[in-house]
Write a protein that holds these residues in place. Sequence first.
Motif, PDB file in Angstrom:
ATOM      1  N   THR A  13       0.850  -1.192   0.000  1.00 56.20           N
ATOM      2  CA  THR A  13       0.000   0.000   0.000  1.00 56.20           C
ATOM      3  C   THR A  13       0.884   1.240   0.000  1.00 56.20           C
ATOM      4  N   ARG A  14       0.801   2.021  -1.083  1.00 55.45           N
ATOM      5  CA  ARG A  14       1.649   3.204  -1.217  1.00 55.45           C
ATOM      6  C   ARG A  14       0.869   4.519  -1.255  1.00 55.45           C
ATOM      7  N   ASP A  15      -0.342   4.469  -1.762  1.00 54.34           N
ATOM      8  CA  ASP A  15      -1.108   5.707  -1.946  1.00 54.34           C
ATOM      9  C   ASP A  15      -2.017   6.020  -0.773  1.00 54.34           C
ATOM     10  N   ASN A  16      -2.065   5.148   0.192  1.00 57.37           N
ATOM     11  CA  ASN A  16      -2.959   5.349   1.329  1.00 57.37           C
ATOM     12  C   ASN A  16      -2.200   6.077   2.445  1.00 57.37           C
ATOM     13  N   PRO A  17      -2.612   7.307   2.797  1.00 54.90           N
ATOM     14  CA  PRO A  17      -1.901   8.050   3.851  1.00 54.90           C
ATOM     15  C   PRO A  17      -1.946   7.341   5.196  1.00 54.90           C
ATOM     16  N   ALA A  18      -3.094   6.707   5.500  1.00 54.82           N
ATOM     17  CA  ALA A  18      -3.198   5.995   6.779  1.00 54.82           C
ATOM     18  C   ALA A  18      -2.209   4.839   6.837  1.00 54.82           C
ATOM     19  N   ALA A  19      -2.025   4.157   5.706  1.00 51.34           N
ATOM     20  CA  ALA A  19      -1.078   3.043   5.660  1.00 51.34           C
ATOM     21  C   ALA A  19       0.353   3.538   5.826  1.00 51.34           C
ATOM     22  N   GLN A  20       0.668   4.684   5.235  1.00 55.49           N
ATOM     23  CA  GLN A  20       2.001   5.248   5.395  1.00 55.49           C
ATOM     24  C   GLN A  20       2.275   5.615   6.853  1.00 55.49           C
ATOM     25  N   LEU A  21       1.264   6.174   7.518  1.00 59.32           N
ATOM     26  CA  LEU A  21       1.415   6.498   8.931  1.00 59.32           C
ATOM     27  C   LEU A  21       1.604   5.234   9.758  1.00 59.32           C
ATOM     28  N   ALA A  22       0.847   4.189   9.405  1.00 59.49           N
ATOM     29  CA  ALA A  22       0.979   2.919  10.127  1.00 59.49           C
ATOM     30  C   ALA A  22       2.373   2.329   9.959  1.00 59.49           C
ATOM     31  N   LYS A  23       2.972   2.501   8.785  1.00 59.65           N
ATOM     32  CA  LYS A  23       4.334   2.006   8.554  1.00 59.65           C
ATOM     33  C   LYS A  23       5.326   2.669   9.502  1.00 59.65           C
ATOM     34  N   TYR A  24       5.215   3.980   9.640  1.00 61.18           N
ATOM     35  CA  TYR A  24       6.129   4.694  10.527  1.00 61.18           C
ATOM     36  C   TYR A  24       5.915   4.287  11.986  1.00 61.18           C
ATOM     37  N   VAL A  25       4.647   4.108  12.366  1.00 65.14           N
ATOM     38  CA  VAL A  25       4.348   3.702  13.740  1.00 65.14           C
ATOM     39  C   VAL A  25       4.916   2.314  14.027  1.00 65.14           C
ATOM     40  N   LEU A  26       4.728   1.393  13.084  1.00 65.75           N
ATOM     41  CA  LEU A  26       5.249   0.036  13.259  1.00 65.75           C
ATOM     42  C   LEU A  26       6.775   0.019  13.305  1.00 65.75           C
ATOM     43  N   ALA A  27       7.388   0.870  12.484  1.00 59.51           N
ATOM     44  CA  ALA A  27       8.851   0.947  12.501  1.00 59.51           C
ATOM     45  C   ALA A  27       9.354   1.456  13.855  1.00 59.51           C
ATOM     46  N   CYS A  28       8.668   2.443  14.404  1.00 59.16           N
ATOM     47  CA  CYS A  28       9.042   2.955  15.728  1.00 59.16           C
ATOM     48  C   CYS A  28       8.850   1.893  16.806  1.00 59.16           C
ATOM     49  N   LEU A  29       7.750   1.158  16.712  1.00 62.36           N
ATOM     50  CA  LEU A  29       7.501   0.094  17.680  1.00 62.36           C
ATOM     51  C   LEU A  29       8.570  -0.994  17.586  1.00 62.36           C
ATOM     52  N   GLN A  30       8.956  -1.341  16.350  1.00 60.33           N
ATOM     53  CA  GLN A  30      10.006  -2.343  16.175  1.00 60.33           C
ATOM     54  C   GLN A  30      11.311  -1.876  16.812  1.00 60.33           C
ATOM     55  N   CYS A  31      11.640  -0.623  16.621  1.00 61.29           N
ATOM     56  CA  CYS A  31      12.871  -0.084  17.193  1.00 61.29           C
ATOM     57  C   CYS A  31      12.828  -0.119  18.721  1.00 61.29           C
ATOM     58  N   CYS A  32      11.684   0.295  19.288  1.00 63.30           N
ATOM     59  CA  CYS A  32      11.543   0.301  20.748  1.00 63.30           C
ATOM     60  C   CYS A  32      11.614  -1.111  21.314  1.00 63.30           C
ATOM     61  N   LEU A  33      10.942  -2.046  20.652  1.00 58.79           N
ATOM     62  CA  LEU A  33      10.953  -3.426  21.138  1.00 58.79           C
ATOM     63  C   LEU A  33      12.339  -4.053  21.015  1.00 58.79           C
ATOM     64  N   ALA A  34      13.056  -3.709  19.938  1.00 58.21           N
ATOM     65  CA  ALA A  34      14.429  -4.223  19.788  1.00 58.21           C
ATOM     66  C   ALA A  34      15.317  -3.710  20.922  1.00 58.21           C
ATOM     67  N   CYS A  35      15.157  -2.445  21.276  1.00 65.25           N
ATOM     68  CA  CYS A  35      15.930  -1.892  22.388  1.00 65.25           C
ATOM     69  C   CYS A  35      15.556  -2.564  23.706  1.00 65.25           C
ATOM     70  N   TRP A  36      14.241  -2.753  23.916  1.00 63.33           N
ATOM     71  CA  TRP A  36      13.793  -3.397  25.146  1.00 63.33           C
ATOM     72  C   TRP A  36      14.286  -4.831  25.227  1.00 63.33           C
ATOM     73  N   GLU A  37      14.298  -5.522  24.104  1.00 60.53           N
ATOM     74  CA  GLU A  37      14.786  -6.899  24.105  1.00 60.53           C
ATOM     75  C   GLU A  37      16.247  -6.969  24.525  1.00 60.53           C
ATOM     76  N   ARG A  38      17.073  -6.052  24.023  1.00 59.40           N
ATOM     77  CA  ARG A  38      18.484  -6.048  24.392  1.00 59.40           C
ATOM     78  C   ARG A  38      18.677  -5.656  25.854  1.00 59.40           C
ATOM     79  N   ILE A  39      17.895  -4.689  26.315  1.00 59.54           N
ATOM     80  CA  ILE A  39      18.018  -4.263  27.713  1.00 59.54           C
ATOM     81  C   ILE A  39      17.609  -5.389  28.662  1.00 59.54           C
ATOM     82  N   ILE A  40      16.473  -6.024  28.364  1.00 59.49           N
ATOM     83  CA  ILE A  40      15.994  -7.099  29.234  1.00 59.49           C
ATOM     84  C   ILE A  40      16.937  -8.295  29.173  1.00 59.49           C
ATOM     85  N   ALA A  41      17.481  -8.594  27.987  1.00 57.32           N
ATOM     86  CA  ALA A  41      18.443  -9.698  27.880  1.00 57.32           C
ATOM     87  C   ALA A  41      19.679  -9.410  28.731  1.00 57.32           C
TER      88      ALA A  41
END
Length: 277
Positions: A92-120
């Motif tokens: 999905t490229r032309d949908n603004p809501a989908a583009q926003l969701a991509k950025y949100v998911l990318a931020c969540l992935q980054c936060c979870l990756a950091c949390w995984e390393r910290i908890i490990a």
Amino acid sequence: TYYLGLYNLFMFLWLMGFLKAACFMIIAFVGIFWYFSAPGDDKRVPVGCVMKGVYYTLRYHIGTLAFGSFIIAVIQLIRFLLSQLQKKLKSTRDNPAAQLAKYVLACLQCCLACWERIIAFINRNAYIVTCMRGTNFCSSARKAVDLIIANLDVMSATNLITDWVLAFSTVMMTLLSMLATYALMRYTSLADGVSYMILPILLMGVYAYGVASLFLFIFDALQDTLLLCFCVDKEDNNGADKPYYMTSDLSNIIGKHNIKYNVTPREGEEAAAASST
């Protein structure tokens, strides 16, 4: 079928994390046995320390390992689900809501990756505290965090240097193994009849990387264990009625020495057994 697949994936992640944590704890016990075998430089490796580490781990600390690896497995499963959503949103490229969701998911992935390393990282130190104190996971994790904060400068510098050394060693071991394979195939008769040398060299590189990673995992676990033992030793003992167990080199670095003591050097396995019970 989809939920069954998620269940199998979660159990696989949990089991792999549990086995890795168990191996780490066994190695940590060996390091603790050695460090607390005697004050000063008169240390020795206790007889049968590996088997004793296996026994104490399986006898007393299965729940601690299961809980710590469970937390990591949950985070890894959530990251997997988010990655599946990211793949679905790629088309999905032309949908603004989908583009926003991509950025949100990318931020969540980054936060979870950091949390995984910290908890490990906290888990590893909690396992070491559990080996020394015999406390449950939550109490050990809290004590580990307190030790990390109190010795943040020492632990951060040591871990940074160790990470670079381990990464460099892994790369060098892999490259040297591949280079040796190429030399043997190129200048000896071992590769007679082999048309393409690239495949055996790549296979040797994968094999060498796996062996180097396993070997350096032991080195890394012992480094973490001895560093935390040093922090606990410095905190719990005073060099008088409670002698320091650190070596003379460490005593000279931090300027803390045993004044006078008349104690019977306890064996590390006895201390660990007492704390576990």
